[in-house]
Design a protein around this motif. Structure first.
Motif, PDB file in Angstrom:
ATOM      1  N   GLN A 188      15.701   6.144   8.846  1.00  0.00           N
ATOM      2  CA  GLN A 188      14.782   6.649   7.821  1.00  0.00           C
ATOM      3  C   GLN A 188      15.539   7.333   6.680  1.00  0.00           C
ATOM      4  N   GLU A 189      16.693   7.917   6.987  1.00  0.00           N
ATOM      5  CA  GLU A 189      17.537   8.474   5.925  1.00  0.00           C
ATOM      6  C   GLU A 189      18.023   7.373   4.987  1.00  0.00           C
ATOM      7  N   ILE A 190      18.390   6.229   5.546  1.00  0.00           N
ATOM      8  CA  ILE A 190      18.824   5.093   4.726  1.00  0.00           C
ATOM      9  C   ILE A 190      17.677   4.632   3.824  1.00  0.00           C
ATOM     10  N   LEU A 191      16.475   4.580   4.375  1.00  0.00           N
ATOM     11  CA  LEU A 191      15.329   4.159   3.574  1.00  0.00           C
ATOM     12  C   LEU A 191      15.042   5.148   2.445  1.00  0.00           C
ATOM     13  N   ALA A 192      15.240   6.437   2.719  1.00  0.00           N
ATOM     14  CA  ALA A 192      15.020   7.457   1.692  1.00  0.00           C
ATOM     15  C   ALA A 192      16.003   7.302   0.539  1.00  0.00           C
ATOM     16  N   GLU A 193      17.186   6.797   0.841  1.00  0.00           N
ATOM     17  CA  GLU A 193      18.194   6.582  -0.192  1.00  0.00           C
ATOM     18  C   GLU A 193      18.001   5.252  -0.902  1.00  0.00           C
ATOM     19  N   GLU A 194      17.617   4.219  -0.159  1.00  0.00           N
ATOM     20  CA  GLU A 194      17.536   2.868  -0.708  1.00  0.00           C
ATOM     21  C   GLU A 194      16.171   2.535  -1.320  1.00  0.00           C
ATOM     22  N   ASN A 195      15.112   3.147  -0.806  1.00  0.00           N
ATOM     23  CA  ASN A 195      13.757   2.929  -1.338  1.00  0.00           C
ATOM     24  C   ASN A 195      13.336   1.458  -1.428  1.00  0.00           C
ATOM     25  N   PRO A 196      13.475   0.684  -0.359  1.00  0.00           N
ATOM     26  CA  PRO A 196      12.954  -0.686  -0.413  1.00  0.00           C
ATOM     27  C   PRO A 196      11.429  -0.712  -0.402  1.00  0.00           C
ATOM     28  N   LEU A 197      10.837   0.341   0.157  1.00  0.00           N
ATOM     29  CA  LEU A 197       9.392   0.546   0.118  1.00  0.00           C
ATOM     30  C   LEU A 197       9.136   1.951  -0.402  1.00  0.00           C
ATOM     31  N   VAL A 198       8.011   2.153  -1.053  1.00  0.00           N
ATOM     32  CA  VAL A 198       7.612   3.491  -1.491  1.00  0.00           C
ATOM     33  C   VAL A 198       6.455   3.939  -0.599  1.00  0.00           C
ATOM     34  N   PRO A 199       6.700   4.863   0.334  1.00  0.00           N
ATOM     35  CA  PRO A 199       5.599   5.352   1.174  1.00  0.00           C
ATOM     36  C   PRO A 199       4.574   6.079   0.314  1.00  0.00           C
ATOM     37  N   LEU A 200       3.310   5.744   0.455  1.00  0.00           N
ATOM     38  CA  LEU A 200       2.270   6.342  -0.373  1.00  0.00           C
ATOM     39  C   LEU A 200       1.474   7.411   0.378  1.00  0.00           C
ATOM     40  N   TYR A 201       0.788   7.014   1.445  1.00  0.00           N
ATOM     41  CA  TYR A 201      -0.071   7.979   2.128  1.00  0.00           C
ATOM     42  C   TYR A 201      -0.329   7.526   3.559  1.00  0.00           C
ATOM     43  N   TYR A 202      -0.683   8.507   4.390  1.00  0.00           N
ATOM     44  CA  TYR A 202      -1.193   8.250   5.731  1.00  0.00           C
ATOM     45  C   TYR A 202      -2.697   8.512   5.660  1.00  0.00           C
ATOM     46  N   LYS A 203      -3.493   7.504   5.888  1.00  0.00           N
ATOM     47  CA  LYS A 203      -4.941   7.704   5.800  1.00  0.00           C
ATOM     48  C   LYS A 203      -5.491   8.178   7.140  1.00  0.00           C
ATOM     49  N   ASN A 204      -6.514   9.000   7.055  1.00  0.00           N
ATOM     50  CA  ASN A 204      -7.210   9.450   8.255  1.00  0.00           C
ATOM     51  C   ASN A 204      -8.136   8.342   8.743  1.00  0.00           C
ATOM     52  N   GLU A 205      -8.330   8.270  10.051  1.00  0.00           N
ATOM     53  CA  GLU A 205      -9.337   7.382  10.615  1.00  0.00           C
ATOM     54  C   GLU A 205     -10.570   8.234  10.915  1.00  0.00           C
ATOM     55  N   ASN A 206     -11.544   8.161  10.040  1.00  0.00           N
ATOM     56  CA  ASN A 206     -12.746   8.984  10.184  1.00  0.00           C
ATOM     57  C   ASN A 206     -13.778   8.247  11.029  1.00  0.00           C
ATOM     58  N   MET A 207     -14.329   8.942  12.004  1.00  0.00           N
ATOM     59  CA  MET A 207     -15.281   8.322  12.926  1.00  0.00           C
ATOM     60  C   MET A 207     -16.539   9.175  13.041  1.00  0.00           C
ATOM     61  N   GLY A 208     -17.669   8.515  13.116  1.00  0.00           N
ATOM     62  CA  GLY A 208     -18.924   9.200  13.394  1.00  0.00           C
ATOM     63  C   GLY A 208     -19.310   8.962  14.843  1.00  0.00           C
ATOM     64  N   LEU A 209     -19.768  10.012  15.527  1.00  0.00           N
ATOM     65  CA  LEU A 209     -20.067   9.905  16.955  1.00  0.00           C
ATOM     66  C   LEU A 209     -21.473  10.428  17.228  1.00  0.00           C
ATOM     67  N   ASN A 210     -22.320   9.569  17.744  1.00  0.00           N
ATOM     68  CA  ASN A 210     -23.660   9.973  18.137  1.00  0.00           C
ATOM     69  C   ASN A 210     -23.573  11.004  19.270  1.00  0.00           C
ATOM     70  N   LYS A 211     -24.410  12.030  19.210  1.00  0.00           N
ATOM     71  CA  LYS A 211     -24.331  13.107  20.209  1.00  0.00           C
ATOM     72  C   LYS A 211     -24.718  12.642  21.610  1.00  0.00           C
ATOM     73  N   ARG A 212     -25.299  11.434  21.711  1.00  0.00           N
ATOM     74  CA  ARG A 212     -25.632  10.882  23.036  1.00  0.00           C
ATOM     75  C   ARG A 212     -24.411  10.280  23.715  1.00  0.00           C
ATOM     76  N   ILE A 213     -23.337  10.050  22.952  1.00  0.00           N
ATOM     77  CA  ILE A 213     -22.124   9.439  23.504  1.00  0.00           C
ATOM     78  C   ILE A 213     -21.248  10.506  24.153  1.00  0.00           C
ATOM     79  N   LYS A 214     -20.866  10.284  25.400  1.00  0.00           N
ATOM     80  CA  LYS A 214     -20.014  11.216  26.138  1.00  0.00           C
ATOM     81  C   LYS A 214     -18.739  10.516  26.603  1.00  0.00           C
TER      82      LYS A 214
END
Length: 232
Positions: A188-214
């Motif tokens: 990862q240090e090599i990637l930080a120096e070489e920048n073959p990809l530009v990391p943008l963001y880590y997206k959250n996985e948002n979930m809705g859960l019905n209160k009947r689900i246990k």
């Protein structure tokens, strides 16, 4: 595409990384339900090193690197499939690059064409995403950037670095956790120096859960186990 000018120029690639306001993408596109990425390996994944790779938005540094690169008046194309989230991100990136003197055009293609053109290297830069399904750095660092995986196999940046290859191969072969973590950190240090990809963001996985689900337990890689779920 590191096999195409001017992206074979390390200073130019690094300038792009400094020029992009990733926090603006997180705020505008994801309404804050994401976080700025330091490295291409998500922090929940084994071997991720969040201490390396952090590049803060700095258009002045970007301009200095562009000057150092010697690249002048190059119009680049940002390829995206027709995913609306990626298109919004592309528009922000386009505006960011304009601020440092890079004229970028957005090229929108359908999914099959997107896969074909990026596999063949027929692009300048593209916006993509990746899920670390095994929660191990190997599933990110090896297929996306090992030289043996150039093109459609995964390394669409056409990146090649023998030391990087050695490190991710070591991480794949070793059975010692500490040795693997060290190898992936150095990679990862090599990637930080070489920048073959530009990391943008880590997206959250948002979930809705019905209160009947246990008994539902979310899993970081989104491959959830529904066998124990009860509905009341």
């Amino acid at each position: 595409n590191t096999a195409r000018e001017p992206f074979n120029n390390k200073d130019y690639r690094k300038a792009l990384n400094y020029a992009i306001d990733k926090q603006s993408i997180v705020d505008a596109v994801y309404l804050g339900k994401a976080s700025v990425a330091n490295t291409i390996v998500n922090p929940t994944v084994f071997g991720s090193d969040q201490k390396v790779g952090k590049i803060d938005y700095n258009p002045e540094v970007a301009k200095e690197l562009l000057e150092k690169s010697g690249v002048k008046n190059k119009i680049i194309k940002i390829m995206s499939n027709d995913n609306p989230v990626r298109l919004q991100a592309a528009q922000i990136i386009q505006a960011n690059l304009k601020e440092v003197g890079i004229n970028a055009e957005i090229e929108t293609v359908e999914w099959g064409t997107y896969l074909q053109m990026t596999a063949q290297g027929d692009f300048d830069v593209f916006i993509g995403g990746w899920v670390a399904g095994t929660s191990d750095s190997d599933i990110v660092l090896f297929p996306l950037l090992h030289s043996s995986y150039k093109g459609g196999a995964g390394n669409r940046a056409n990146f090649e670095n023998s030391e990087y290859d050695r490190l991710v191969e070591l991480g794949r072969k070793s059975t010692e956790s500490s040795e693997r973590i060290e190898a992936y950190s150095k990679a990862q240090e090599i990637l930080a120096e070489e920048n073959p990809l530009v990391p943008l963001y880590y997206k959250n996985e948002n979930m809705g859960l019905n209160k009947r689900i246990k008994n539902f337990i979310p899993v970081a890689n989104t491959i959830h186990n529904y066998a124990a779920i009860e509905v009341q």
